[in-house]
Design an enzyme around this catalytic site. Structure first.
Site, PDB file in Angstrom:
ATOM      1  N   HIS A  29       0.825  -1.219   0.000  1.00  0.00           N
ATOM      2  CA  HIS A  29       0.000   0.000   0.000  1.00  0.00           C
ATOM      3  C   HIS A  29       0.855   1.262   0.000  1.00  0.00           C
ATOM      4  CE1 HIS A  29      -3.739  -2.172   0.570  1.00  0.00           C
ATOM      5  NE2 HIS A  29      -3.088  -2.941   1.429  1.00  0.00           N
ATOM      6  N   ALA A  41      -8.596  -3.854   8.283  1.00  0.00           N
ATOM      7  CA  ALA A  41      -8.341  -2.413   8.279  1.00  0.00           C
ATOM      8  C   ALA A  41      -9.030  -1.707   7.108  1.00  0.00           C
ATOM      9  CB  ALA A  41      -6.840  -2.144   8.232  1.00  0.00           C
ATOM     10  N   GLN A  42      -9.911  -2.423   6.381  1.00  0.00           N
ATOM     11  CA  GLN A  42     -10.678  -1.799   5.303  1.00  0.00           C
ATOM     12  C   GLN A  42     -11.875  -1.056   5.912  1.00  0.00           C
ATOM     13  OE1 GLN A  42      -9.602  -2.167   2.056  1.00  0.00           O
ATOM     14  NE2 GLN A  42      -7.964  -3.562   2.636  1.00  0.00           N
ATOM     15  N   HIS A  52     -10.336 -10.926   2.888  1.00  0.00           N
ATOM     16  CA  HIS A  52     -11.329 -10.176   3.664  1.00  0.00           C
ATOM     17  C   HIS A  52     -12.684 -10.853   3.459  1.00  0.00           C
ATOM     18  CE1 HIS A  52      -8.642  -6.933   4.904  1.00  0.00           C
ATOM     19  NE2 HIS A  52      -8.079  -7.090   3.719  1.00  0.00           N
ATOM     20  N   HIS A  70      -3.150 -12.309   1.670  1.00  0.00           N
ATOM     21  CA  HIS A  70      -2.510 -12.483   2.987  1.00  0.00           C
ATOM     22  C   HIS A  70      -3.110 -13.635   3.797  1.00  0.00           C
ATOM     23  CE1 HIS A  70      -5.775  -9.726   4.042  1.00  0.00           C
ATOM     24  NE2 HIS A  70      -5.098  -8.642   3.715  1.00  0.00           N
ATOM     25  N   ALA A 129      -7.642 -11.910   8.010  1.00  0.00           N
ATOM     26  CA  ALA A 129      -8.909 -11.395   7.477  1.00  0.00           C
ATOM     27  C   ALA A 129      -9.629 -12.448   6.629  1.00  0.00           C
ATOM     28  CB  ALA A 129      -8.692 -10.110   6.684  1.00  0.00           C
ATOM     29  N   ASP A 152       6.320 -10.978   8.794  1.00  0.00           N
ATOM     30  CA  ASP A 152       6.933 -10.056   9.755  1.00  0.00           C
ATOM     31  C   ASP A 152       6.905 -10.598  11.184  1.00  0.00           C
ATOM     32  OD1 ASP A 152       4.230  -9.843  10.204  1.00  0.00           O
ATOM     33  OD2 ASP A 152       4.122  -7.663   9.971  1.00  0.00           O
ATOM     34  N   ASP A 161       2.665  -5.988   2.262  1.00  0.00           N
ATOM     35  CA  ASP A 161       1.402  -5.355   2.668  1.00  0.00           C
ATOM     36  C   ASP A 161       1.699  -4.116   3.505  1.00  0.00           C
ATOM     37  OD1 ASP A 161      -1.363  -5.030   2.835  1.00  0.00           O
ATOM     38  OD2 ASP A 161      -1.555  -6.299   4.605  1.00  0.00           O
ATOM     39  N   ALA A 221      -3.087  -3.423  11.272  1.00  0.00           N
ATOM     40  CA  ALA A 221      -3.308  -2.646  10.057  1.00  0.00           C
ATOM     41  C   ALA A 221      -2.054  -2.657   9.188  1.00  0.00           C
ATOM     42  CB  ALA A 221      -3.684  -1.206  10.410  1.00  0.00           C
TER      43      ALA A 221
END
Length: 393
Positions: free
Chosen positions: A68, A148-149, A200, A221, A225, A252, A278, A312
């Site tokens: 992003h 986080a959408q 999502h 991912h 989600a 991460d 991401d 997020a």
């Protein structure tokens, strides 16, 4: 002609699998001309520019297919500097191509972002990591797994809204259960050459498998989600493991536990996994307040959360993600590098141009040490970013 010498090169073997070739020289201009052992290079009179890798790794340039933002900028920014600044920072971490990724915004904002991506995709004088197209994460997702959408911007899938950008969008994330059995949207995307991903999503295992039978080939991912794995309700995670779908992983150690990373590697047989960042605009900026999708984000260390504690996006750089995954799973550096080079290039249909070090392909390289600390990035035969060896935070 130029040459990189004294490299521990990551090359494909006869089957295409990556391995390490010590003491290698690579000749190139914009494209790779020849690959030779150093003992042969020593007997060739060569007067071109020479870059000495000093025994470090020489890999194909990395591809970041889900990002992003970084360096204080975001794909959604109405700012002409956003994509160039993102491209510059990505190159400083060994990335030579990326898919700027949109968020669940109102469609006017998404359209403007896609128009900017198209401009970068077509730019003749682009500097830094190449823009390879756009990744659309939403707005056609599930409110139940919005992450986080922003829920107020979630919409029903409508191909007519993205048809004007079909030349730019490479991947789109949807919640397949929201299609209610009408897969015409997936068919239209597939006909346009757009990879359809599920994410999502509140889909059951059965709904996920049905969607994959109708053209969904990618999972956004993995683990995050989406419906989780349970031995009586395998969910989207179970469907991802029980199929050939390409699965993204944010490595991460915040989004996905090291053990879950190992399980994904084994469940997928070491295939059809792609490492992503991401990352959001806070990537590279350190702790503090940031923003994603019009919402406040708070960053501390490797963790970025909304005000309610929802994770997020990330502040991960791709070279660190490769190192973390390699160490967590216990695989070789060449095996880990495949997941950010050959694998995404193959999925995007650009493996004939990049994604491996082979004669005729673009001279896109990443040079790094054993800890994946970035040293130099070469893009189209030109050194774009020369980094410094630094200790990991």
């Amino acid at each position: 002609m130029k040459a990189i010498i004294n490299a521990r090169a990551i090359l494909p073997d006869a089957s295409g699998s990556f391995f390490a070739e010590e003491d290698t020289a690579v000749f190139y201009d914009e494209h790779i001309e020849k690959i030779l052992p150093m003992q042969e290079f020593a007997h060739i009179p060569f007067t071109g520019d020479v870059l000495d890798a000093g025994g470090r790794w020489l890999a194909p340039g990395f591809l970041n297919i889900h990002i992003h933002g970084c360096a204080g900028y975001d794909t959604m920014d109405d700012d002409p500097e956003a994509l160039p600044q993102m491209a510059a920072m990505q190159a400083r971490h060994g990335v030579t191509g990326f898919l700027p990724t949109t968020m669940t915004y109102d469609f006017d904002s998404i359209g403007r972002a896609l128009t900017r991506v198209r401009g970068a995709l077509q730019a003749a004088d682009w500097q830094g990591a190449r823009v390879l197209g756009a990744n659309m994460e939403g707005p056609f997702v599930s409110p139940a797994y919005k992450g986080a959408q922003k829920e107020s911007n979630i919409q029903k899938a409508d191909f007519e809204k993205i048809r004007p950008y079909a030349d730019t969008v490479r991947i789109i994330t949807i919640a397949p259960e929201e299609l209610h059995g009408d897969y015409s949207f997936i068919d239209q995307c597939s006909e346009a050459g757009i990879i359809v991903s599920m994410g999502h999503t509140a889909a059951t295992y059965e709904q996920a498998m049905d969607a994959m039978a109708h053209g969904v080939t990618h999972v956004t991912h993995l683990y995050n989600a989406q419906t989780k794995f349970h031995h009586r309700n395998p969910g989207v995670v179970g469907a991802a493991f029980d199929s050939d779908a390409m699965c993204e992983l944010i490595t991460d150690n915040v989004h996905v536990h090291p053990a879950a990373q190992r399980l994904a590697w084994h469940a997928k047989g070491g295939r059809n996994l792609v490492l992503i960042t991401d990352s959001l605009r806070a990537c590279g900026l350190g702790d503090g307040e940031s923003e994603l999708g019009g919402q406040k984000v708070f960053v501390k260390g490797n963790l970025a959360t909304l005000a309610d504690g929802t994770i997020a996006a990330s502040v991960l750089s791709l070279n660190d993600g490769v190192r973390i995954f390699r160490d967590n799973v216990g695989i070789t550096t060449p095996q880990a590098v495949e997941l950010v080079t050959k694998v995404p290039a193959g999925e995007l249909g650009i493996l004939d141009a990049c994604g491996s070090i082979e004669e005729g392909k673009r001279a896109d390289f990443a040079i790094f040490d054993d800890e994946l600390r970035h040293i130099t990035t070469v893009i189209g035969g030109n050194v774009f970013a020369a980094g410094e060896e630094k200790e990991h935070a």
